[in-house]
Design an enzyme around this catalytic site. Structure first.
Site, PDB file in Angstrom:
ATOM      1  N   HIS A  29      -7.366  -0.022  -3.945  1.00 54.41           N
ATOM      2  CA  HIS A  29      -5.955  -0.931  -4.177  1.00 54.41           C
ATOM      3  C   HIS A  29      -6.567  -1.801  -5.676  1.00 54.41           C
ATOM      4  O   HIS A  29      -7.664  -2.277  -5.394  1.00 54.41           O
ATOM      5  CB  HIS A  29      -5.936  -1.676  -3.171  1.00 54.41           C
ATOM      6  CG  HIS A  29      -5.424  -0.359  -1.982  1.00 54.41           C
ATOM      7  ND1 HIS A  29      -5.211  -1.001  -0.957  1.00 54.41           N
ATOM      8  CD2 HIS A  29      -5.395   0.788  -1.827  1.00 54.41           C
ATOM      9  CE1 HIS A  29      -5.076   0.307  -0.209  1.00 54.41           C
ATOM     10  NE2 HIS A  29      -4.932   1.532  -0.842  1.00 54.41           N
ATOM     11  N   CYS A  34      -0.307  -8.123  -1.447  1.00 56.58           N
ATOM     12  CA  CYS A  34      -0.799  -6.413  -0.352  1.00 56.58           C
ATOM     13  C   CYS A  34       0.241  -7.804   0.858  1.00 56.58           C
ATOM     14  O   CYS A  34       0.947  -5.671   1.177  1.00 56.58           O
ATOM     15  CB  CYS A  34      -1.728  -6.907   0.471  1.00 56.58           C
ATOM     16  SG  CYS A  34      -3.315  -6.633  -0.711  1.00 56.58           S
ATOM     17  N   ASP A  89      -2.538   6.117  -3.106  1.00 56.53           N
ATOM     18  CA  ASP A  89      -1.423   4.912  -2.713  1.00 56.53           C
ATOM     19  C   ASP A  89      -0.706   3.645  -3.779  1.00 56.53           C
ATOM     20  O   ASP A  89      -1.693   3.899  -4.496  1.00 56.53           O
ATOM     21  CB  ASP A  89      -2.758   4.182  -2.226  1.00 56.53           C
ATOM     22  CG  ASP A  89      -3.644   4.682  -0.684  1.00 56.53           C
ATOM     23  OD1 ASP A  89      -3.005   5.712  -0.085  1.00 56.53           O
ATOM     24  OD2 ASP A  89      -3.777   3.372   0.618  1.00 56.53           O
ATOM     25  N   ASP A 129       0.402  -1.496   0.362  1.00 50.88           N
ATOM     26  CA  ASP A 129      -0.022  -0.479   0.263  1.00 50.88           C
ATOM     27  C   ASP A 129       0.706   1.494   0.174  1.00 50.88           C
ATOM     28  O   ASP A 129       0.595   2.403  -0.219  1.00 50.88           O
ATOM     29  CB  ASP A 129      -1.099   0.381   1.523  1.00 50.88           C
ATOM     30  CG  ASP A 129      -1.744  -1.227   1.257  1.00 50.88           C
ATOM     31  OD1 ASP A 129      -2.331  -1.772   0.186  1.00 50.88           O
ATOM     32  OD2 ASP A 129      -2.450  -0.983   2.827  1.00 50.88           O
ATOM     33  N   ASP A 188      -5.209  -4.145  -6.439  1.00 51.54           N
ATOM     34  CA  ASP A 188      -4.943  -6.050  -6.730  1.00 51.54           C
ATOM     35  C   ASP A 188      -6.114  -6.699  -6.420  1.00 51.54           C
ATOM     36  O   ASP A 188      -5.567  -7.998  -5.884  1.00 51.54           O
ATOM     37  CB  ASP A 188      -3.558  -5.543  -6.078  1.00 51.54           C
ATOM     38  CG  ASP A 188      -3.723  -5.692  -4.749  1.00 51.54           C
ATOM     39  OD1 ASP A 188      -4.111  -4.715  -4.304  1.00 51.54           O
ATOM     40  OD2 ASP A 188      -2.538  -5.777  -4.026  1.00 51.54           O
TER      41      ASP A 188
HETATM   42  N1  GLY Z   1      -9.752  -3.676  -2.093  1.00 44.61           N
HETATM   43  C1  GLY Z   1      -9.401  -4.795  -2.022  1.00 44.61           C
HETATM   44  C2  GLY Z   1     -11.129  -5.806  -1.588  1.00 44.61           C
HETATM   45  O1  GLY Z   1     -11.880  -5.798  -2.433  1.00 44.61           O
HETATM   46  O2  GLY Z   1     -11.664  -5.534  -1.089  1.00 44.61           O
END
Ligand code: GLY
Length: 378
Positions: free
Chosen positions: A244, A350, A195, A108, A246
């Site tokens: 995020h 992560c 991030d 992150d 990923d």
């Molecule tokens: N952003 C990560 C998830 O799908 O929870």
């Protein structure tokens, strides 16, 4: 003689050196504008804050240590951050927060682009100081690799102007989805924010998810900071909590991406992948209906895998559908138990940060097409 070499241009070339996070002292931070927008209304985390229960920290650390053992057995060097006592209040001239967060997910914070490791601004106030956990490692790499570029993005102020006031008042899932599609997020464009885990690296091209934690200005800052690269904005309208990239869009090897089937990349933004013969396929469905207790992330951590090279991938051990899909795609799949670590900040990708992967800065997208490219302001 130098003992460290920093270099990584993507998430799939052979991994040689990596940082794996630690769960020690991790806290559930008190509510703040950015976490209010991220934590679902019905989450078990609502109204809670403070240190996470010790037995959950111990279980998470056991799984993190197990991952370290797997990587080391394969000859991959692993370093670990130095946790701070996250359970302390912090004050800046612009805000205060009752606790910090933790250092389980280096991904992150740390963005590795070639010989540079860039600490991201971060958009949660509770994560403002998180980069300090990596300071001893950055200092060491700086001493050991004369070509290492140790960088820090502009520290944001994170005043109330950085967030839309009232963004999360009585917000339904449908309304969240409408806002994601309309690029209407809790973070404003007041200052550059991103991030590191919103950035997917493909050599010369960096694809950034525009969402709750990364704004347009953050991407424009990245484009100016990396003038030799092409920065692109992508967004995933099916995600009510877009933070995020990923657990949404994961590159497996040159030419192949798995995309979360409920968060599909819009057609206009797919064109650049099609034009350059990249195949985007649906990721397999998760094995679970619910994330573990006190977890920020969704069940789609199933696709948050750590790629060791073009043919080898670590996948969470209970994610049988994801493992089967990757096996059918010709990869050796290494099952890694990791669900106890999820609540501390995510999955296997992560929980890691690249230091060294073999390979060089390739141009995977020589045919640039309109639809995603960020151009610097002015
Ligand atoms: N952003 C990560 C998830 O799908 O929870």
């Amino acid at each position: 003689m130098s003992t460290t070499k920093v270099s990584s241009w993507n998430d799939f070339d052979p991994l040689r050196h990596v940082i794996v996070g630690r769960a020690d002292h991790t806290c559930i931070p008190p509510s703040e504008p950015a976490t209010e927008a991220k934590v679902p209304q019905d989450s078990d985390m609502r109204g809670m804050w403070g240190p996470r229960p010790l037995e959950t920290v111990e279980k998470a650390n056991e799984q993190l240590d197990f991952l370290v053992g797997i990587l080391e057995k394969r000859g991959i060097r692993v370093d670990r951050p130095t946790p701070l006592q996250w359970n302390q209040a912090t004050v800046t001239p612009d805000f205060t927060t009752g606790t910090m967060f933790g250092c389980m997910p280096p991904r992150d914070v740390l963005l590795t682009v070639g010989k540079e490791i860039l600490s991201a601004p971060m958009s949660f106030r509770c994560r403002y100081w998180e980069y300090l956990a990596y300071h001893p490692l950055m200092q060491r790499y700086f001493d050991e690799d004369p070509e290492f570029r140790w960088e820090q993005a502009p520290r944001p102020r994170l005043t109330d102007e950085a967030y839309q006031q009232g963004y999360f008042d009585e917000i339904t899932i449908d309304e969240r989805l409408r806002r994601t599609a309309a690029l209407d997020f809790v973070t404003t464009e007041h200052e550059p924010l991103f991030d590191a885990a919103d950035v997917l690296r493909f050599g010369k091209d960096l694809f950034c998810q525009h969402g709750l934690t990364t704004n347009r200005r953050g991407m424009e800052w990245l484009q100016r900071h990396f003038p030799g690269h092409r920065v692109h904005a992508v967004n995933f309208p099916g995600d009510p909590y877009p933070i995020h990239i990923d657990a949404t869009f994961v590159s497996l090897r040159p030419g192949l991406i798995i995309n979360n089937p409920v968060r599909r990349l819009p057609d206009e933004q797919r064109k650049i992948f099609a034009a350059n013969d990249w195949e985007i396929i649906d990721a397999a469905p998760p094995a679970h209906n619910e994330p573990p207790p006190l977890c920020y992330s969704s069940v789609w951590l199933s696709m948050n895998c750590l790629i060791l090279d073009h043919k080898t991938v670590c996948v969470e051990a209970s994610e049988h559908r994801q493992m089967e899909q990757l096996d059918k795609l010709g990869m050796e799949v290494i099952p890694v138990p990791f669900r106890d670590a999820y609540p501390f900040g995510g999955g296997l990708h992560c929980a890691t940060g690249d230091v060294l992967r073999e390979g060089s800065c390739e141009d995977y997208f020589p045919k640039q097409v309109p639809g995603t490219r960020i151009r610097p302001i002015g």
